[in-house]
Design a protein around this motif. Structure first.
Motif, PDB file in Angstrom:
ATOM      1  N   LEU A 187       0.865  -1.335   0.123  1.00 18.82           N
ATOM      2  CA  LEU A 187       0.098   0.146   0.026  1.00 18.82           C
ATOM      3  C   LEU A 187       0.873   1.363   0.070  1.00 18.82           C
ATOM      4  CD1 LEU A 187      -2.505  -1.010   2.813  1.00 18.82           C
ATOM      5  CD2 LEU A 187      -3.157  -0.724   0.256  1.00 18.82           C
ATOM      6  N   ASP A 188       2.061   1.150  -0.005  1.00 18.53           N
ATOM      7  CA  ASP A 188       3.037   2.393   0.654  1.00 18.53           C
ATOM      8  C   ASP A 188       2.501   3.173   1.738  1.00 18.53           C
ATOM      9  OD1 ASP A 188       5.280   3.832   0.117  1.00 18.53           O
ATOM     10  OD2 ASP A 188       4.264   5.405  -1.183  1.00 18.53           O
ATOM     11  N   ALA A 189       2.039   2.631   2.697  1.00 15.89           N
ATOM     12  CA  ALA A 189       1.461   3.122   3.933  1.00 15.89           C
ATOM     13  C   ALA A 189       2.641   2.643   5.173  1.00 15.89           C
ATOM     14  CB  ALA A 189       0.124   2.278   4.090  1.00 15.89           C
ATOM     15  N   PRO A 190       2.715   3.784   6.016  1.00 18.22           N
ATOM     16  CA  PRO A 190       3.577   3.690   7.282  1.00 18.22           C
ATOM     17  C   PRO A 190       2.959   2.368   7.812  1.00 18.22           C
ATOM     18  CG  PRO A 190       2.034   5.703   7.331  1.00 18.22           C
ATOM     19  CD  PRO A 190       1.911   4.974   5.958  1.00 18.22           C
ATOM     20  N   LEU A 191       3.908   2.147   8.932  1.00 15.22           N
ATOM     21  CA  LEU A 191       3.780   0.800   9.751  1.00 15.22           C
ATOM     22  C   LEU A 191       4.145   1.069  10.847  1.00 15.22           C
ATOM     23  CD1 LEU A 191       3.235  -2.264   9.826  1.00 15.22           C
ATOM     24  CD2 LEU A 191       5.439  -2.580   8.908  1.00 15.22           C
ATOM     25  N   VAL A 192       3.425   0.758  11.944  1.00 17.92           N
ATOM     26  CA  VAL A 192       3.807   0.885  13.529  1.00 17.92           C
ATOM     27  C   VAL A 192       3.816  -0.475  14.117  1.00 17.92           C
ATOM     28  CG1 VAL A 192       3.110   1.925  15.579  1.00 17.92           C
ATOM     29  CG2 VAL A 192       3.108   3.280  13.734  1.00 17.92           C
ATOM     30  N   TRP A 193       4.831  -0.842  14.946  1.00 11.24           N
ATOM     31  CA  TRP A 193       4.533  -2.102  15.517  1.00 11.24           C
ATOM     32  C   TRP A 193       4.261  -1.787  17.074  1.00 11.24           C
ATOM     33  CZ3 TRP A 193       4.852  -6.164  12.383  1.00 11.24           C
ATOM     34  CH2 TRP A 193       5.453  -6.138  11.219  1.00 11.24           C
ATOM     35  N   MET A 194       3.711  -2.723  17.587  1.00 10.10           N
ATOM     36  CA  MET A 194       3.173  -2.796  18.969  1.00 10.10           C
ATOM     37  C   MET A 194       3.236  -4.045  19.412  1.00 10.10           C
ATOM     38  SD  MET A 194      -0.052  -1.381  21.349  1.00 10.10           S
ATOM     39  CE  MET A 194      -0.913  -3.026  21.386  1.00 10.10           C
ATOM     40  N   GLU A 233      -0.607  11.430  17.882  1.00 11.99           N
ATOM     41  CA  GLU A 233       0.567  12.314  17.767  1.00 11.99           C
ATOM     42  C   GLU A 233       1.195  12.061  16.549  1.00 11.99           C
ATOM     43  OE1 GLU A 233       2.963  12.066  21.091  1.00 11.99           O
ATOM     44  OE2 GLU A 233       1.453  13.162  22.321  1.00 11.99           O
ATOM     45  N   TRP A 234       1.509  10.664  16.200  1.00 13.54           N
ATOM     46  CA  TRP A 234       2.309  10.265  15.059  1.00 13.54           C
ATOM     47  C   TRP A 234       1.645  10.529  13.897  1.00 13.54           C
ATOM     48  CZ3 TRP A 234       3.102   7.236  10.957  1.00 13.54           C
ATOM     49  CH2 TRP A 234       4.010   7.110  10.440  1.00 13.54           C
ATOM     50  N   VAL A 235       0.233  10.316  13.832  1.00 11.75           N
ATOM     51  CA  VAL A 235      -0.459  10.505  12.714  1.00 11.75           C
ATOM     52  C   VAL A 235      -0.391  11.990  12.224  1.00 11.75           C
ATOM     53  CG1 VAL A 235      -2.906  10.679  11.753  1.00 11.75           C
ATOM     54  CG2 VAL A 235      -1.933   8.457  12.622  1.00 11.75           C
ATOM     55  N   GLY A 236      -0.640  12.881  13.419  1.00 10.48           N
ATOM     56  CA  GLY A 236      -0.632  14.178  13.214  1.00 10.48           C
ATOM     57  C   GLY A 236       0.619  14.824  12.442  1.00 10.48           C
ATOM     58  N   ASP A 237       1.720  14.140  12.921  1.00 10.46           N
ATOM     59  CA  ASP A 237       3.113  14.527  12.380  1.00 10.46           C
ATOM     60  C   ASP A 237       3.483  13.948  10.863  1.00 10.46           C
ATOM     61  OD1 ASP A 237       3.663  15.712  14.778  1.00 10.46           O
ATOM     62  OD2 ASP A 237       4.862  14.206  15.647  1.00 10.46           O
ATOM     63  N   HIS A 238       2.794  13.054  10.539  1.00  9.51           N
ATOM     64  CA  HIS A 238       3.214  12.427   9.350  1.00  9.51           C
ATOM     65  C   HIS A 238       2.051  12.278   8.187  1.00  9.51           C
ATOM     66  CE1 HIS A 238       6.272  10.742  12.238  1.00  9.51           C
ATOM     67  NE2 HIS A 238       6.818  10.570  11.131  1.00  9.51           N
ATOM     68  N   PHE A 239       1.066  12.796   8.496  1.00  9.39           N
ATOM     69  CA  PHE A 239      -0.364  12.799   7.599  1.00  9.39           C
ATOM     70  C   PHE A 239      -0.635  14.336   7.239  1.00  9.39           C
ATOM     71  CE2 PHE A 239      -0.346   8.415   8.477  1.00  9.39           C
ATOM     72  CZ  PHE A 239      -0.571   7.797   7.600  1.00  9.39           C
ATOM     73  N   ARG A 267      12.257  -4.885  10.597  1.00 11.92           N
ATOM     74  CA  ARG A 267      12.946  -3.732  10.300  1.00 11.92           C
ATOM     75  C   ARG A 267      12.461  -2.696   9.403  1.00 11.92           C
ATOM     76  NH1 ARG A 267      17.206  -7.648  11.176  1.00 11.92           N
ATOM     77  NH2 ARG A 267      17.340  -7.970   8.966  1.00 11.92           N
ATOM     78  N   SER A 268      11.615  -2.899   8.684  1.00 11.12           N
ATOM     79  CA  SER A 268      10.711  -1.803   7.804  1.00 11.12           C
ATOM     80  C   SER A 268       9.718  -1.142   8.548  1.00 11.12           C
ATOM     81  CB  SER A 268      10.157  -2.632   6.431  1.00 11.12           C
ATOM     82  OG  SER A 268       8.937  -3.600   7.067  1.00 11.12           O
ATOM     83  N   GLY A 269       9.357  -1.194   9.692  1.00 13.60           N
ATOM     84  CA  GLY A 269       8.645  -0.301  10.538  1.00 13.60           C
ATOM     85  C   GLY A 269       9.247   1.149  10.709  1.00 13.60           C
ATOM     86  N   ASP A 270       8.180   1.881  10.848  1.00 12.65           N
ATOM     87  CA  ASP A 270       8.584   3.351  11.223  1.00 12.65           C
ATOM     88  C   ASP A 270       8.370   3.694  12.578  1.00 12.65           C
ATOM     89  OD1 ASP A 270       8.228   4.587   8.500  1.00 12.65           O
ATOM     90  OD2 ASP A 270       6.474   3.357   8.563  1.00 12.65           O
ATOM     91  N   LEU A 271       7.787   2.966  13.702  1.00 13.29           N
ATOM     92  CA  LEU A 271       7.967   3.003  14.951  1.00 13.29           C
ATOM     93  C   LEU A 271       7.651   1.840  15.633  1.00 13.29           C
ATOM     94  CD1 LEU A 271       7.563   5.032  17.682  1.00 13.29           C
ATOM     95  CD2 LEU A 271       5.207   5.377  16.914  1.00 13.29           C
ATOM     96  N   LEU A 272       8.237   1.555  16.985  1.00  9.02           N
ATOM     97  CA  LEU A 272       8.004   0.631  17.627  1.00  9.02           C
ATOM     98  C   LEU A 272       7.431   1.082  19.085  1.00  9.02           C
ATOM     99  CD1 LEU A 272       8.025  -2.382  18.863  1.00  9.02           C
ATOM    100  CD2 LEU A 272      10.420  -1.960  19.249  1.00  9.02           C
ATOM    101  N   LEU A 273       6.029   0.789  19.504  1.00  6.41           N
ATOM    102  CA  LEU A 273       5.338   0.968  20.726  1.00  6.41           C
ATOM    103  C   LEU A 273       5.767  -0.274  21.484  1.00  6.41           C
ATOM    104  CD1 LEU A 273       1.959   1.952  19.742  1.00  6.41           C
ATOM    105  CD2 LEU A 273       3.850   3.430  20.237  1.00  6.41           C
ATOM    106  N   ARG A 274       6.969  -0.032  22.299  1.00  6.26           N
ATOM    107  CA  ARG A 274       7.487  -1.237  23.323  1.00  6.26           C
ATOM    108  C   ARG A 274       6.676  -1.590  24.438  1.00  6.26           C
ATOM    109  NH1 ARG A 274      12.578  -4.094  23.772  1.00  6.26           N
ATOM    110  NH2 ARG A 274      13.207  -3.049  21.664  1.00  6.26           N
TER     111      ARG A 274
END
Length: 361
Positions: free
Chosen positions: A124-131, A355-361, A159-166
């Protein structure tokens, strides 16, 4: 904005924490389209989500580990299931990508923690966040040569993700991206039916919630009868895989269909079960002591037990203790070595995503 959550099919714990985050997102952004994608039964997801506005998409994204029972894993069956899933995933990814494109909205993919979420995001060429608190690379890596291909493929996907919610109770997850650490990720208790609550009020014994995950664990009725001074609460899904005689025990109550364990946990003095992320989070957030049975063959269990001893009140049981009824319910709880964890992990995750969506969309 469309949030599409690829949720692991390995047990109910991933879905429980994912549902908790989606519920918090709904409070913060009621206008967003929220989607839960999982292979778990629709009725189970509906119970966990508690919100008909959160859409469901029935998809299997990963295998995890095939479990022999609530405390053991089947490695051979896991390898076979991984091979079979690999053949089906391309069609699933194509179908879900087409559906998402048809929605006409910007999309954020969340993954907990199927590696295939990366392929969907790339398609999709979409951002990806892991949790998560672990990745399947952490689990497969120590299991020998037969699992190395799967461990390497999972690590590459992560490793292709943009953010990790640990999440807490975490393994390495060395994926080379920005991270945000969470507290305890769990849902909020809901009100229980007044008649059922009145029945609990009438009981003159300490309540113990028994929980061994979606598979449950067959426990003999004689074991509960060893503790006549305690009253046990058993989830309906667990009772189905136990002997039917349990339902007739005077000191045991099966929870009604649709009632989550977390909804009654605050009425309990102790929890008896296996090492499980959602169970640990729920009990620690409410302040209930955990009597935990050792679990082998799954690397997450060690991290969970370490976290329990650092942040929870507990007793540790062997499998022999469980099978013989030596459940230590009459013993004082051991105290943690460190401070308690924040109970607001789900809310924190939702705020960080907004917050992340607000910064990147």
């Amino acid at each position: 904005m469309l949030i599409y959550f690829c949720s692991s099919s390995h047990g109910f714990g991933h879905a429980a924490r994912d549902a908790a985050v989606l519920q918090e997102l709904r409070h913060l952004r009621p206008e967003w389209t929220l989607v839960m994608s999982s292979a778990l039964p629709a009725a189970m997801l509906t119970m966990l989500l508690g919100d008909e506005s959160i859409q469901q998409r029935p998809c299997q994204w990963d295998v995890g580990m095939v479990q022999a029972d609530a405390l053991g894993v089947n490695r051979a069956a896991t390898l076979s299931a991984l091979d079979q899933l690999e053949q089906r995933l391309p069609a699933t990814i194509q179908a879900e990508a087409s559906w998402l494109e048809s929605q006409g909205q910007p999309v954020l993919i969340l993954g907990d923690i199927p590696p295939a979420a990366a392929a969907l995001a790339q398609r999709l060429d979409a951002p990806l966040v892991w949790m998560s608190n672990f990745g399947w690379d952490d689990i497969y890596g120590p299991l020998g040569d037969a699992f190395h291909r799967w461990a390497d493929a999972a690590a590459e996907a992560y490793r292709s993700g943009d953010l990790l919610l640990r999440c807490p109770f975490d393994l390495a997850m060395n994926w080379g991206m920005a991270e945000h650490r969470l507290g305890l990720v769990c849902g909020r208790p809901r009100a229980i039916p007044p008649a059922f609550e009145a029945g609990l009020d009438d009981l003159q014994a300490p309540l113990v919630l028994v929980g061994f995950g979606g598979l449950g664990l067959s426990l003999s009725s004689e074991l509960f009868q060893l503790w006549p001074g305690h009253h046990f609460l058993l989830p309906a899904s667990a009772e189905a895989s136990s002997s039917s005689e349990l339902a007739g025990l005077p000191n045991l109550t099966v929870l009604p269909d649709g009632m989550r364990p977390v909804d009654v946990l605050g009425r309990c003095s102790r929890f008896l079960g296996k090492p499980g992320f959602s169970s640990f989070c729920e009990a620690m957030a409410i302040g209930v002591g955990l009597h935990v049975v050792e679990r082998s063959g799954f690397a997450e269990a060690s991290a969970l037990m370490t976290g329990l001893q650092r942040h929870g009140q507990y007793r540790c049981l062997t499998r022999s203790d469980l099978d013989t009824g030596a459940w230590q319910l009459d013993q004082p709880l051991l105290l943690p070595s460190d401070a308690p964890l924040s109970p607001s992990g789900a809310q924190d995750a939702a705020r960080r995503l907004v917050e992340w969506v607000g910064d990147h969309f």
